[in-house]
Scaffold this motif. Sequence first.
Motif, mmCIF file in Angstrom:
data_model
loop_
_atom_site.group_PDB
_atom_site.id
_atom_site.type_symbol
_atom_site.label_atom_id
_atom_site.label_comp_id
_atom_site.label_asym_id
_atom_site.label_seq_id
_atom_site.Cartn_x
_atom_site.Cartn_y
_atom_site.Cartn_z
ATOM 1 N N ASP A 3 0.848 -1.201 0.000
ATOM 2 C CA ASP A 3 0.000 0.000 0.000
ATOM 3 C C ASP A 3 0.881 1.249 0.000
ATOM 4 O OD1 ASP A 3 0.978 0.284 2.552
ATOM 5 O OD2 ASP A 3 -0.768 -0.655 3.470
ATOM 6 N N ALA A 4 0.245 2.396 -0.113
ATOM 7 C CA ALA A 4 0.997 3.651 -0.256
ATOM 8 C C ALA A 4 1.925 3.878 0.938
ATOM 9 C CB ALA A 4 0.028 4.820 -0.392
ATOM 10 N N PHE A 5 1.439 3.565 2.129
ATOM 11 C CA PHE A 5 2.240 3.765 3.332
ATOM 12 C C PHE A 5 3.522 2.935 3.292
ATOM 13 C CE2 PHE A 5 2.995 2.251 7.805
ATOM 14 C CZ PHE A 5 3.631 3.402 8.233
ATOM 15 N N HIS A 6 3.353 1.660 2.927
ATOM 16 C CA HIS A 6 4.543 0.817 2.891
ATOM 17 C C HIS A 6 5.471 1.167 1.749
ATOM 18 C CE1 HIS A 6 2.199 -1.517 5.834
ATOM 19 N NE2 HIS A 6 3.407 -1.706 6.335
ATOM 20 N N GLU A 7 4.900 1.716 0.696
ATOM 21 C CA GLU A 7 5.768 2.205 -0.375
ATOM 22 C C GLU A 7 6.618 3.382 0.117
ATOM 23 O OE1 GLU A 7 3.534 2.952 -3.955
ATOM 24 O OE2 GLU A 7 3.261 0.788 -4.267
ATOM 25 N N GLU A 8 6.014 4.193 0.964
ATOM 26 C CA GLU A 8 6.790 5.311 1.533
ATOM 27 C C GLU A 8 7.908 4.800 2.431
ATOM 28 O OE1 GLU A 8 4.845 9.110 2.748
ATOM 29 O OE2 GLU A 8 3.014 7.961 2.421
ATOM 30 N N LEU A 9 7.607 3.757 3.203
ATOM 31 C CA LEU A 9 8.653 3.179 4.057
ATOM 32 C C LEU A 9 9.773 2.585 3.190
ATOM 33 C CD1 LEU A 9 6.793 1.367 7.003
ATOM 34 C CD2 LEU A 9 7.748 3.674 6.942
ATOM 35 N N ALA A 57 17.911 15.846 5.075
ATOM 36 C CA ALA A 57 16.801 16.770 5.347
ATOM 37 C C ALA A 57 15.496 16.230 4.751
ATOM 38 C CB ALA A 57 17.116 18.146 4.784
ATOM 39 N N GLU A 58 15.587 15.667 3.544
ATOM 40 C CA GLU A 58 14.386 15.091 2.912
ATOM 41 C C GLU A 58 13.847 13.919 3.718
ATOM 42 O OE1 GLU A 58 16.055 16.031 -1.557
ATOM 43 O OE2 GLU A 58 15.445 13.971 -1.064
ATOM 44 N N ILE A 59 14.756 13.068 4.197
ATOM 45 C CA ILE A 59 14.332 11.917 5.002
ATOM 46 C C ILE A 59 13.600 12.404 6.254
ATOM 47 C CG2 ILE A 59 15.199 10.063 6.494
ATOM 48 C CD1 ILE A 59 17.319 9.450 4.420
ATOM 49 N N GLU A 60 14.184 13.388 6.919
ATOM 50 C CA GLU A 60 13.544 13.911 8.139
ATOM 51 C C GLU A 60 12.157 14.461 7.840
ATOM 52 O OE1 GLU A 60 15.911 16.619 10.513
ATOM 53 O OE2 GLU A 60 16.555 14.858 11.639
ATOM 54 N N THR A 61 12.058 15.239 6.787
ATOM 55 C CA THR A 61 10.764 15.827 6.435
ATOM 56 C C THR A 61 9.734 14.729 6.141
ATOM 57 O OG1 THR A 61 11.930 17.723 5.509
ATOM 58 C CG2 THR A 61 9.624 17.473 4.901
ATOM 59 N N SER A 62 10.142 13.733 5.354
ATOM 60 C CA SER A 62 9.235 12.614 5.048
ATOM 61 C C SER A 62 8.752 11.932 6.320
ATOM 62 C CB SER A 62 9.932 11.546 4.210
ATOM 63 O OG SER A 62 10.455 12.091 3.055
ATOM 64 N N ILE A 63 9.686 11.720 7.243
ATOM 65 C CA ILE A 63 9.339 10.992 8.459
ATOM 66 C C ILE A 63 8.341 11.786 9.300
ATOM 67 C CG2 ILE A 63 10.248 10.184 10.674
ATOM 68 C CD1 ILE A 63 12.749 9.268 9.175
ATOM 69 N N PHE A 64 8.595 13.072 9.427
ATOM 70 C CA PHE A 64 7.680 13.878 10.246
ATOM 71 C C PHE A 64 6.290 13.917 9.615
ATOM 72 C CE2 PHE A 64 11.601 16.315 11.915
ATOM 73 C CZ PHE A 64 11.814 15.334 12.866
ATOM 74 N N GLU A 65 6.239 14.056 8.302
ATOM 75 C CA GLU A 65 4.938 14.046 7.613
ATOM 76 C C GLU A 65 4.238 12.707 7.792
ATOM 77 O OE1 GLU A 65 6.187 17.107 3.995
ATOM 78 O OE2 GLU A 65 5.548 15.048 3.534
ATOM 79 N N LEU A 66 5.026 11.670 7.600
ATOM 80 C CA LEU A 66 4.500 10.308 7.710
ATOM 81 C C LEU A 66 3.916 10.027 9.091
ATOM 82 C CD1 LEU A 66 5.767 8.077 5.370
ATOM 83 C CD2 LEU A 66 6.213 6.940 7.513
ATOM 84 N N MET A 67 4.631 10.467 10.109
ATOM 85 C CA MET A 67 4.173 10.208 11.471
ATOM 86 C C MET A 67 2.935 11.022 11.803
ATOM 87 S SD MET A 67 7.629 9.726 13.665
ATOM 88 C CE MET A 67 6.912 8.649 14.897
ATOM 89 N N ALA A 68 2.868 12.201 11.255
ATOM 90 C CA ALA A 68 1.716 13.055 11.534
ATOM 91 C C ALA A 68 0.475 12.519 10.816
ATOM 92 C CB ALA A 68 2.012 14.483 11.083
ATOM 93 N N ARG A 69 0.682 11.987 9.620
ATOM 94 C CA ARG A 69 -0.431 11.524 8.794
ATOM 95 C C ARG A 69 -0.886 10.136 9.189
ATOM 96 N NH1 ARG A 69 1.022 10.135 3.900
ATOM 97 N NH2 ARG A 69 2.945 11.332 4.097
#
Lengths: 218, 218
Positions: A3-9, A57-69
Amino acid sequence: MRDAFHEELDSLTDRLVEMTRLVRSAISRATTALLDADLQLAESVISRDEEVNQIHAEIETSIFELMARQQPVAVDLRMVITALRMGNDLERMGDLAEHVAKITRLRHPDSAIPPELRSTILEMGQIAERLVTKAGSCIAARDAEAALELEHDDDAMDKLHRRLFRVLLAKDSKYGTEQAIDVTLIGRYYERYADHAVSVARDVVYLVTGSRVQDLTS
Amino acid sequence: MRDAFHEELDSLTDRLVEMTRLVRSAISRATTALLDADLQLAESVISRDEEVNQIHAEIETSIFELMARQQPVAVDLRMVITALRMGNDLERMGDLAEHVAKITRLRHPDSAIPPELRSTILEMGQIAERLVTKAGSCIAARDAEAALELEHDDDAMDKLHRRLFRVLLAKDSKYGTEQAIDVTLIGRYYERYADHAVSVARDVVYLVTGSRVQDLTS
């Protein structure tokens, strides 16, 4: 199908592996530049560290977005947390390669490394490369067993680090203060680089097993 | 009234502040031990680092449990993530104080610091203490404005670090290789201690504002 979430991981994993490639290349070029007093190569290490910082920086941003969402749990949560930590370690490894390159630049056209220490530095560079290559494979394959091996490889680095000081302090060698400072700092940079690689590997172990290395090996 | 979850977050804050107290005491004692060549005091720094590691391990365990049980969002999520990072930085600061103490122990009954460098080291120790004290207050009060000030205090540390090398390299001074190695490492430990304190303060800024310091000051 993922799924989209696991694709992000998965994409997080890919970018961490990409970071290991960049910082491996950085320490490899930094070591060559140091031993050959190659200013241009040293400059390339320094200027290209920005790439590492950018991915971090991109990894950090992705992670924060991911955790919030999403609200990841269990192994997904561990993936997100360890990705944060691994990103920090890898970013720092890039900095340390850059520090080595900066000493090379500072001493150019002289070499910061006296002849009798060249082979030790070369070996330290090789071990650093081996450690980060292994760390990258462990991240990609989520291989906890291979990750545990890095503890031993790091012992080899500590041994070389001690040898460096031994040669530096040998009674018949006469180093100037500047050379002693340079070699001490460079030795410390390689040692710390290796420590961070081990720390990445430990996070792989935690990611896969849910246990800390200390709890597994004690 | 605070619910159970927010009480746990408060307890995290308390433990982080407690860590700042412990690592402040560690660097303070390490500096005194170094300047006075006081073996007993150095030993106390080394043995008591275990306390710091213990609290750090407890904080990590609490955070992992908390994240698995609750699904924190927004500022609560930032609290949890930054607590993880601040815990890492503070744990490392404890290690660095311990490293200073180990050099003191290694050289005892001699002093690792030549007389003309004592005042610089003393100042470095004082700035380190000031930085970590401020970092602790910022965590406790969630004060982003005060946290931003640490960037400037760190400049003072970098200045002293450069002065250390300048004195070491001054033409009329004749240091042995061993002394040059010791001073180089000690200088690096203080500088890194300060960097980690700044990193803690940056996390306070992120916690409070949701923005990174780089984005606020650029």
